[in-house]
Scaffold this motif. Structure first.
Motif, short mmCIF file in Angstrom:
data_model
loop_
_atom_site.label_atom_id
_atom_site.label_comp_id
_atom_site.label_asym_id
_atom_site.label_seq_id
_atom_site.Cartn_x
_atom_site.Cartn_y
_atom_site.Cartn_z
N THR A 243 -28.31 -3.99 -42.26
CA THR A 243 -28.30 -4.96 -43.34
C THR A 243 -29.02 -4.48 -44.58
O THR A 243 -28.89 -5.07 -45.64
CB THR A 243 -28.95 -6.28 -42.88
OG1 THR A 243 -30.29 -6.00 -42.47
CG2 THR A 243 -28.18 -6.88 -41.73
N THR B 229 -23.95 -4.88 -49.01
CA THR B 229 -23.36 -6.01 -49.71
C THR B 229 -22.76 -7.01 -48.73
O THR B 229 -22.80 -8.22 -48.95
CB THR B 229 -22.27 -5.52 -50.67
OG1 THR B 229 -21.31 -4.75 -49.92
CG2 THR B 229 -22.86 -4.65 -51.76
N GLU B 230 -22.18 -6.50 -47.64
CA GLU B 230 -21.64 -7.35 -46.59
C GLU B 230 -21.86 -6.69 -45.23
O GLU B 230 -21.67 -5.48 -45.10
CB GLU B 230 -20.14 -7.61 -46.78
CG GLU B 230 -19.83 -8.62 -47.86
CD GLU B 230 -18.34 -8.96 -47.88
OE1 GLU B 230 -17.56 -8.23 -47.24
OE2 GLU B 230 -17.98 -9.95 -48.53
N ASP C 64 -26.67 -16.62 -43.64
CA ASP C 64 -26.00 -16.54 -44.94
C ASP C 64 -25.84 -15.08 -45.36
O ASP C 64 -26.15 -14.16 -44.61
CB ASP C 64 -26.80 -17.34 -45.98
CG ASP C 64 -26.81 -18.82 -45.64
OD1 ASP C 64 -25.80 -19.30 -45.08
OD2 ASP C 64 -27.82 -19.49 -45.93
N HIS C 65 -25.36 -14.88 -46.58
CA HIS C 65 -25.14 -13.55 -47.15
C HIS C 65 -26.36 -12.64 -46.89
O HIS C 65 -27.49 -13.08 -47.02
CB HIS C 65 -24.90 -13.69 -48.66
CG HIS C 65 -24.57 -12.40 -49.33
ND1 HIS C 65 -23.31 -11.85 -49.30
CD2 HIS C 65 -25.35 -11.55 -50.04
CE1 HIS C 65 -23.31 -10.71 -49.98
NE2 HIS C 65 -24.54 -10.51 -50.44
N PRO C 66 -26.14 -11.36 -46.51
CA PRO C 66 -24.86 -10.62 -46.52
C PRO C 66 -24.08 -10.67 -45.22
O PRO C 66 -23.12 -9.94 -45.05
CB PRO C 66 -25.34 -9.19 -46.78
CG PRO C 66 -26.64 -9.10 -46.08
CD PRO C 66 -27.29 -10.45 -46.25
N TRP C 67 -24.48 -11.54 -44.29
CA TRP C 67 -23.80 -11.58 -43.00
C TRP C 67 -22.46 -12.27 -43.11
O TRP C 67 -22.33 -13.33 -43.73
CB TRP C 67 -24.67 -12.29 -41.97
CG TRP C 67 -25.95 -11.57 -41.66
CD1 TRP C 67 -27.16 -11.72 -42.28
CD2 TRP C 67 -26.15 -10.59 -40.65
NE1 TRP C 67 -28.09 -10.90 -41.73
CE2 TRP C 67 -27.51 -10.18 -40.72
CE3 TRP C 67 -25.32 -10.01 -39.69
CZ2 TRP C 67 -28.04 -9.22 -39.88
CZ3 TRP C 67 -25.85 -9.06 -38.84
CH2 TRP C 67 -27.19 -8.66 -38.93
N ARG C 68 -21.45 -11.67 -42.47
CA ARG C 68 -20.11 -12.27 -42.36
C ARG C 68 -19.66 -12.17 -40.91
O ARG C 68 -20.02 -11.22 -40.21
CB ARG C 68 -19.11 -11.54 -43.27
CG ARG C 68 -19.48 -11.55 -44.75
CD ARG C 68 -19.27 -12.92 -45.37
NE ARG C 68 -17.88 -13.33 -45.32
CZ ARG C 68 -16.95 -12.96 -46.22
NH1 ARG C 68 -17.28 -12.14 -47.22
NH2 ARG C 68 -15.71 -13.39 -46.12
N TYR C 69 -18.85 -13.13 -40.48
CA TYR C 69 -18.52 -13.21 -39.06
C TYR C 69 -17.02 -13.38 -38.86
O TYR C 69 -16.33 -14.01 -39.67
CB TYR C 69 -19.26 -14.39 -38.40
CG TYR C 69 -20.75 -14.34 -38.59
CD1 TYR C 69 -21.57 -13.72 -37.66
CD2 TYR C 69 -21.35 -14.87 -39.73
CE1 TYR C 69 -22.95 -13.66 -37.84
CE2 TYR C 69 -22.71 -14.81 -39.93
CZ TYR C 69 -23.51 -14.20 -38.99
OH TYR C 69 -24.87 -14.14 -39.18
N TRP D 84 -20.44 -7.19 -41.49
CA TRP D 84 -19.45 -7.90 -40.69
C TRP D 84 -19.79 -7.81 -39.20
O TRP D 84 -20.08 -6.73 -38.70
CB TRP D 84 -18.06 -7.33 -40.94
CG TRP D 84 -17.40 -7.92 -42.14
CD1 TRP D 84 -17.40 -7.42 -43.42
CD2 TRP D 84 -16.64 -9.13 -42.19
NE1 TRP D 84 -16.70 -8.25 -44.26
CE2 TRP D 84 -16.21 -9.31 -43.53
CE3 TRP D 84 -16.28 -10.08 -41.24
CZ2 TRP D 84 -15.44 -10.39 -43.93
CZ3 TRP D 84 -15.51 -11.16 -41.63
CH2 TRP D 84 -15.10 -11.31 -42.96
N SER E 136 -19.58 -3.99 -38.70
CA SER E 136 -20.83 -3.26 -38.50
C SER E 136 -21.36 -3.44 -37.09
O SER E 136 -22.03 -2.56 -36.55
CB SER E 136 -21.88 -3.74 -39.50
OG SER E 136 -21.42 -3.60 -40.83
N ASN F 197 -13.68 -3.16 -40.64
CA ASN F 197 -14.98 -2.96 -41.30
C ASN F 197 -16.09 -3.75 -40.60
O ASN F 197 -16.88 -4.43 -41.23
CB ASN F 197 -14.87 -3.38 -42.77
CG ASN F 197 -16.08 -2.94 -43.57
OD1 ASN F 197 -16.68 -1.90 -43.26
ND2 ASN F 197 -16.42 -3.69 -44.59
#
Length: 457
Positions: free
Chosen positions: A387, A391-392, A413-418, A394, A435, A433
């Motif tokens: 992290t 920027t993101e 919250d940002h930068p985490w995406r699921y 995933w 991580s 993409n």
């Protein structure tokens, strides 16, 4: 006016006692299973997406059968001031999970209090005290009372119905059970049917007045659920009717496993009632007043036993009545503890209470370890080194992990995406993409040999 602490404890001491135990279970085992996922995700979406229904989780992952939003909406409205304050001071989102579960537990315990007060008025203070002790020493009722299952939402209304039943307000009891049946759990029909029949046979209610009451309440409940759920599901919808059709008419519930007819009597009830199991049977013989309340509930469990698919949560609504009868027996044994054979019964009862405490402790330890994916994601958030300056980030969550502890409340919250996208081949995961992968209750980074080995072979 000075605060009278002793008076406060006299009025609310039992509620604080049971509430403290339920809250302990929430904080020690905050994560949830797949059975709770619809209502939990709905609470999250109502609190965080509000009127943006197109972002709601159920539109992407609708589940096997639809469920009503009414229970999730009520709990979310109650919890919204607390969640809003948490968001304002930037407390992690996972704390909102504790909030909604605690508010749900408050609803259950408030209605249980109403039932308990009626027990006190009918059977006395000592029976009330034993009812609280027996409930506290059992694991499942207080553990489940904060879990957003349809059974628990129905349990709120069933407790009210039991309270009105003891109070003598029989039509109010029927209304509560109709509401629970048509909106939250269609299987409550197996409880309202023997109860209604008993009330008619004992001439506790008038047939035609009962018909008018049932028809009026039915129309109101169907109108409410169709109105709310058609908006939320974006199509004309009566969720619980579809559940009834799926489970009872098509008998598809059997695909999730079956148990023999006697399973509730030889496994579920002994585990959930513990010392109350033999005591409630004794209570029926010691006080004939309990027979009026025990027979419909016994019939409920007996009728449910005919359905092949069985789970303990399906009959959780029966526990308060069984505990009431057990408390009557415990009170009688305690009052006669100095007489002959009663001395033996008193010693046996005290020993069974200690055994119940030990069994509850063991069941809690087992349940604490039952949500591996939630703990895996929590550890990932704490230790995820990818992290930094990203920027993101995933994270892909596989189906098993989504079923064993992970919900939208667990996401940062940002930068985490699921992503919970299903059916991605292992070879395809390498090209995406992502991580991190959360797979089968553990997580691994893209740089891990485990990640690469599972992609390549």
């Amino acid at each position: 006016m000075a605060f009278n602490f002793s008076k406060f404890l006299q009025l609310y001491g039992y509620d604080l006692f049971l509430g403290t135990i339920a809250a302990f279970y929430v904080f020690m085992a905050p994560y949830t299973k797949v059975e709770e996922s619809f209502n939990l995700q709905a609470m999250h979406d109502i609190l965080y997406h509000r009127h943006h229904i197109e972002k709601y989780d159920h539109l992407e992952f609708p589940g096997v059968v639809p469920r009503t939003f009414i229970g999730a909406l009520v709990v979310s409205v109650l919890a919204s001031p607390v969640v809003f304050t948490m968001n304002l001071i930037q407390i992690p989102k996972v704390c909102s999970l504790y909030a909604v579960r605690l508010f749900l537990g408050c609803l259950v315990l408030c209605t249980l209090r109403f039932f308990r007060v009626q027990i006190r008025r009918k059977f006395g203070y000592q029976v009330e005290a034993f009812f609280v002790i027996l409930t506290a020493l059992q694991f499942h009722m207080l553990f489940y009372c904060t879990r957003p299952l349809p059974n628990v939402l129905a349990f709120v209304l069933v407790n009210l119905a039991y309270g009105f039943w003891l109070k003598g307000s029989f039509y109010a009891a029927l209304r509560c059970l109709i509401f629970a049946t048509l909106i939250f759990r269609c299987d409550m029909l197996l409880l309202i049917s023997p109860l209604g029949l008993e009330l008619l046979l004992t001439k506790s209610i008038s047939f035609w007045k009962a018909v008018r009451t049932c028809i009026g309440t039915t129309l109101l409940c169907i109108g409410l659920t169709v109105l709310v759920d058609s908006i939320m599901w974006r199509k004309l919808m009566w969720p619980e009717f579809e559940v009834f059709w799926f489970n009872s008419v098509l008998n598809k519930s059997s695909e999730w496993g079956t148990h023999p007819f006697h399973w509730y009597w030889t496994s579920a009830l002994p585990r959930s009632l513990l010392s109350s199991y033999p005591l409630f049977l004794l209570g029926v013989f010691l006080d004939r007043r309990t027979v009026f309340y025990i027979v419909p509930v016994l019939s409920f469990v007996l009728l449910y036993s005919k359905l092949p698919h069985k789970e303990l949560r399906f009959i959780i609504s029966s526990l308060p009545i069984f505990n009431m009868a057990a408390a009557v027996a415990a009170s009688r044994i305690y009052n006669n503890r100095k007489k002959g054979f009663w001395k033996f019964l008193n010693v046996a009862m005290l020993g069974s209470l200690l055994v119940s405490l030990g069994c509850t402790a063991m069941m809690f330890i087992a349940s604490y370890e039952n949500y591996p994916s939630g703990y895996a994601l929590k550890t990932l958030h704490r230790t995820g080194i990818l992290t930094k300056n990203a920027t993101e980030v995933w994270v892909h969550i596989d189906t098993l992990s989504a079923m064993n502890g992970i919900s939208r409340f667990c996401e940062n919250d940002h930068p985490w995406r699921y992503s919970k996208e299903e059916g991605i081949p292992l070879q395809e995961l390498q090209k995406r993409n992502f991580s991190y992968l959360v797979k089968e209750g553990i997580f691994q980074s893209k740089a891990s040999p485990w990640f690469s080995s599972h992609i390549t072979g």
